[in-house]
Every structure is written in structure tokens, then in C-alpha cells.
Design an enzyme around this catalytic site. Structure first.
Site, mmCIF file in Angstrom:
data_model
loop_
_atom_site.group_PDB
_atom_site.id
_atom_site.type_symbol
_atom_site.label_atom_id
_atom_site.label_comp_id
_atom_site.label_asym_id
_atom_site.label_seq_id
_atom_site.Cartn_x
_atom_site.Cartn_y
_atom_site.Cartn_z
ATOM 1 N N GLU A 1 -6.587 -28.557 23.915
ATOM 2 C CA GLU A 1 -5.913 -27.587 23.056
ATOM 3 C C GLU A 1 -4.598 -28.177 22.515
ATOM 4 O O GLU A 1 -4.263 -27.993 21.342
ATOM 5 C CB GLU A 1 -5.612 -26.298 23.841
ATOM 6 C CG GLU A 1 -6.816 -25.399 24.030
ATOM 7 C CD GLU A 1 -7.828 -25.916 25.056
ATOM 8 O OE1 GLU A 1 -7.536 -26.904 25.773
ATOM 9 O OE2 GLU A 1 -8.926 -25.330 25.140
ATOM 10 N N ASP B 1 -1.237 -33.318 4.327
ATOM 11 C CA ASP B 1 -1.735 -32.621 3.138
ATOM 12 C C ASP B 1 -0.608 -32.197 2.207
ATOM 13 O O ASP B 1 -0.742 -32.269 0.986
ATOM 14 C CB ASP B 1 -2.529 -31.382 3.583
ATOM 15 C CG ASP B 1 -3.020 -30.540 2.414
ATOM 16 O OD1 ASP B 1 -3.639 -31.129 1.496
ATOM 17 O OD2 ASP B 1 -2.782 -29.320 2.400
#
Lengths: 143, 143, 143, 143, 143, 143
Positions: free
Chosen positions: C98, C112
Site C-alpha cells: 500500500e 503527468d
């Protein structure tokens, strides 16, 4: 999910709006960036964009659509936070539900980040403001 | 996502409500089960239950919680459809956001299935009605 | 997905780190908040938190776990953006994956939002830093 | 999510690469197919393909895109497992983030399936290798 | 989603089975690992495990459950591929639906990877084989 | 995920069918709308529509496709509930898997809502009935 295969791909835009009503003191926490959970307006914006893309999962009869643009704004006002979402596509169905889903998730995120400061906030007047493209042409909510 | 590891697992309940305002003629379509897209009230109920489970995806800072029960009701009223969601858990955080997400998705689904019959419906007063369990005890929205 | 039903629920923590290497000029865009796509560090933080919750969908053999806390930090450094994620649970398996998923999605989000300013950034050294709880006790990456 | 409605649909390809560094003994476990959790390379490949499709959920400002092809390869090397992903579309935006997400999830899956055999593996050099199509033409990472 | 808050957390196991009927020649493609889309049995296994975790999204009234173990086997037989899934939890509701969802997605994946070799395969006899734990005790399908 | 970029976008339809076998008494519960969990046929229909849209998540090598229509019917028969799904698109690959996924999730939902009334129901004969469009033309399952 109604068949839209015969509809033409056209440019479509939808704008929706919502409002999270709260006490002026709570708006102050937003304005000063003091929420313990982080930047409320940035989180609302991202949650809204992500929710626009999730619309066909949330609203069972919505078509999956290739969104070309999603813009979500969360702005503090004297009595709450106003959220506006603009969604665009070039596809066979409108993006009204995508704009409303974006606003809805952004409002829920605002609420979540502020609920420790104020109990009983209310999300008000989630509604479509404007819609362009497709068979039904240009519609604007009467003032 | 704030650490709740030190909180105790207790029974928690939250009840939220929302309203999709529409013309009486549109309510009539719901009551008579005439929406072309299918049974509006059944779809709203299922969309609400599914959305309660999706809350941690929709609201970025919500904890994933093992919900023990979700109940969503959509009821036609003279001027619209009223949605109520009751969410239960035995966990470390409350389920207020889950109840609000359920109501929100149920209202969006009602809207989606009826938008061909009425333009300009409005989702109003998405709010928490009652909350039990956890440190903050029992809260009920003042009438 | 290996059976962990016999393991005890204990408190577990994992800390992971990653780095998006970029030119100092690109770091400047982050620091001054000038990325056209919005606040890079806030977006990275939220993307990381959401990805931690999505780990069992991304990594096929990971168990679904009730995370009690997720904290993601993205910090500009002279030669890039450093991401650190701390994940906590009280459950039967560790939260190493996780923490790594959170760092990974946060790094991808940084990339991005900056790729229009610099081509060829690189995500480096995605790794576990520290792990506590469970059978294997306390581990810390050697310096 | 920036509006790309004015961009043309063109063929686009992106190739990304990543590396999970590990001890030669751990590579041996992969090569001989001895991981207790199953076939590491097959799992990495599928996790990568699934993650490419999930990119718009993981990276908040990514557009949903109709991918026409995703190819993920995981290959054992002397000092680790190398992952390469090639993603194709005929759409309005590039698939760079989809290729990087695929590599990232494939690397996390390799890590997850081997972490019981080696502590402290590291995911290194997640990067774009090549990109074709769209306004920016053909780009290849300098050697 | 019916309230299970009063039920006790007990250990529960469910085993389900399904069968994708096909021509012996198609089984041969599976056995020899010749499917152009990759290793059919490995893909079926992973798709099944992932689907078990997605059950509450697929089956609207299923509770989200912390699965402790999922095991999926896909085995070539003379006239098709047999899939078996075993799901375990220590929770308040059974995992029958999770086992059936796993088998269902595994069978669909087998079908998808082989449909270019044989038209008209059929998924047969998706059923529960055994169930343990909870109020209803131990049940086994009569032979 | 095999590259389909060279295929043409054509209109494609797939029809699939499945059957949940049960005792006539259980069919009676469905017909009279007496299931405690709510309207079985409405829930099956919505679960099927949602699952069609989720196909690329469930079946790893399926392409994401812009479905233009999904229609799911669940009809009580003397010895069970029959589910039929019709899926349409104008895209580069067929929608066979989407139709089968829809039927599969609808059957699982029927099963889930009735399992308290009958143990040991069986999902039978999940199969493609008809397929139109694309290179392989029109196919219909032999009677």
C-alpha cells in the site's frame, strides 16, 4: 442503457453548479488554508474531476463517454463554498450527468474536510446551468 | 487520511437525506412507473447502496470501512422524490460520508432517469439527519 | 491470495519513498505553483492516498485491508520531487504494498503534471524505508 | 483536465520501461517458477495491462482514452526483472502515462510476489523510452 | 444491504466451481500453452482472485468483506476447463458470492482467451460446492 | 491486449443468455416480488448493465470500448430465471465479452437475492446467442 448508436458524434458541453452552505467562520478556515485535512479547494477540484470520469459506474444507465475536458472550480463565498464543473466531449450523448457527478463529489469532499469544524453543513442546489450540443441545442437555466 | 488506529471500534449509524425537486407531472411518471429507462425508485436505491460502498474512492480522505448495513429509500412526494439513506458499521470512524454519498448517487440516478421528461430539475438539501456512535455521541439535525 | 486467517490483527506501519528526477528549472515551476494543470504537490498527495486504497485492485495478490491511516508527502528538492508515504493498519498483513502503491501513483501524478515542461523525467528508487509490526518485527533500510 | 477536443485523433504509441532490482538468487526463483504466490512474469504482465486501463483513475488529470493495444513484457535479467510496456491508441492525447502506469503496476506485482524471498528490493528507473504520434512527433530517449 | 452488525465474526469458507465446455482440440491449445493471448490458466486464476475482491461492486447487495484468502484453480479436462475457487474470511457474512464471482470471472477469462479458436463455447454449471461457518453451519452439495 | 488499431470501427451487436435454475417455489417468490432484499428482476437488470461497462476490469485482455447500448432482461420461467443481454457498439472489437459479463453479473445478483430461500441453485448455460458486425459477420448459435 438506451442505444445511442444512431446519434451523431457532436461537440457537447455541460456546466453544473452546487453549493455547500456553512458558517462564515468555516469559510474562513477554507480561505486561510487551515483545514487539518489539507487544501480543501484543491481536493474538491480533483475529486470532482475523478468523479466525472466515474459517472457510468455511479449512475447505472449512463453511457461510458470519452470526455475531452473537465474543469472543476471551488470558490469560497461569504456563506459557503460554490462548486462549478464544466465537462466537454465529442460523442453521442450529452455530459450533463458527468457535470453533476463532478459537482456532487466536489461538494462531498468539501463537506468531508470541514465536518470537524461545523456540524450540519448542507449541500444545496445541485443543478445544471448550461448545456450545448446534440439534438436539444443550447439550453441555459433561467435566472 | 488521518490515523484512526487509536479509536475504538464502536457501532455507528448515520442517516442522510436529499431531495430531487421536479414538477408534479414528472412525479406522476415515477409513481406510474412510466419512465422509459425503467423503475426509477429501484434504480435509485441500488445506485445509492453501490455508492455507499464506493465512498473511499469518491471522497479522497475517507477511510475504507467495513459497512455492516446500507438502506436507501426513494419516495415520491408531491413536488419531487425524497431519498433517505441509513448506513451502519462497527468500526473506527463514522459513516456520515457514506450516507451522504449514497443519497447523492441515488438523487443523480433519479435525475438521470427523468431528465428526458423535465429539464432543470434540482437536487436540494443534501444533508445529514442523524448520527450515532463514536466520540461525538448522538446528534440529530434541529428541526 | 495466501490465507492469512490465522495471523493476528496487529498494528502495522510501512513507510516508502520515491523520487521524480527533473531539471532544476522544472522544480522551480513546482515551487512557484506555476504548472498549468494546477497544484502539483496537492495533486500528488491525493493521488497517493487514493492509490493506497486501490492497492488490492492494482496488485492482484494483495489482500484487501482496512487502512487506518495514509499520509503522503511530496516535497520539492534541488533535482526533483521526493515523495514519502506512511500507511498504517491494524490487520493481519503488512501495508508495504500500500505504501509503495501510494508513492508510485503520487510520482506518476507529478510526472503527468510536469511532462509538458520537461521531457524525459525519470522515476527513481521506489523503495521501502521502514516497516513495523507483524511477525517480521521492525525493519529499516540500511543507510 | 485540459480540453483536448480540438486535437485530432491520430495514431499514438508510447513505450516505457522499469526495473525491479534484486539479488541473483531471487531472480533464480523467478526463472525457475518457484515463487509460492505463482508465476511472477505472467502476473506482472496482466497487472500491467489492467493498470494501463485504470490510468485515468490513478492519475487524476489523465483523459479517459480508448486504448487499442497494450503489451507488457517482464523479463528476468541477471540483477532483476525488467518490465517494458507498449501502449497504442488512435485518440486525441498521448499514452505516455498509460505506459508508465502499466510498468509501475507490473513492477509492484513483481515486488509483491517476491518480497518474502528478499527484503529491500528497489524499483528503479521507471521511464519513457519512446513516443510516437501527436503534435510532438517521434521522440526517443537518448542512450 | 441487510444489516449484519449483530452477527458474530466467525471463520467462513466457501468453495465454488464452474466449467467452460469446449472441443478437445481447444483444450489442447490450453494444455500446450499455445493461445496467442498468453497463458490461459494463469490469467484465469488472477482474474478470479481480482473478481473475488470486486464482488461488492458487481453484486449490488453484497457486503464489503475483508477476505483473508482466495485460491483459484483452473484445470484442463478432456472436454473443457474446470475452475474452482475457495474463499475465506473471518467476518459477519459468508463468502459464497465471492467464490461464485471468482469462478465466473475466471471462466469468462478462459472464454475470452480461446474464443478465436472456438466459437460457441459454453460456461456450464456455475455452482456452490461447499460452505462452512456462520449460522448455517457446514453444507456440501449433494453428489 | 492485442492491437486492434488497424480494424475499422463498425457497428457490432452481441446477445448472450444465461439461466439460474431454481425450484418453482423460489420462482414464485420472484414473481410475487417477495424477496426480502427487494425487486430481484430490477436489481439483476442494473447489475448486468453495470457489469457490461466493467468488462475490461474483469476480463484482463478485453479492450475498453465505448458501448452505445446495453439491454438486460431477466424473466421468470417455470424452473428458474432467464437472463438475456444485448450489447451494441460502433468500435474496433466485438462486444461478446461485454454481453457475457452482463449476463454473468445479472445471474449472480439473482442468486444473491434468493439464496436465503433456496440452497444450491445453479447458474447454467452462460452462452453467446448471436453476434453481428466485424470481420466474422453474422453468427447465430445453432438451435
Amino acid at each position: 442503457m438506451i442505444d445511442v448508436g444512431d446519434k451523431e458524434r457532436t461537440e457537447r458541453v455541460a456546466v453544473a453548479r452546487g453549493f455547500v452552505a456553512m458558517a462564515p467562520a468555516t469559510v474562513g478556515i477554507v480561505r486561510r488554508g487551515e483545514s487539518e485535512k489539507g487544501d480543501v479547494l484543491a481536493a474538491a477540484r480533483l475529486a470532482g474531476i475523478l468523479a466525472a470520469k466515474k459517472t457510468p459506474e455511479l449512475v447505472p444507465l449512463c453511457h461510458p463517454i470519452a470526455l475531452t475536458g473537465v474543469d472543476v472550480l471551488a470558490v469560497p463565498r461569504p456563506r459557503g463554498v460554490e462548486v462549478t464543473a464544466t465537462v466537454r466531449t465529442t460523442d453521442r450523448t450529452g455530459v450533463e450527468m458527468e457535470a453533476l457527478s463532478a459537482v456532487s463529489a466536489a461538494c462531498l469532499t468539501v463537506y468531508d474536510m470541514l465536518k470537524r469544524y461545523e456540524r450540519g453543513m448542507r449541500i444545496e442546489a445541485l443543478e445544471l446551468i448550461e448545456k450545448k450540443g446534440g439534438r436539444s441545442g443550447h439550453w441555459r437555466r433561467p435566472a
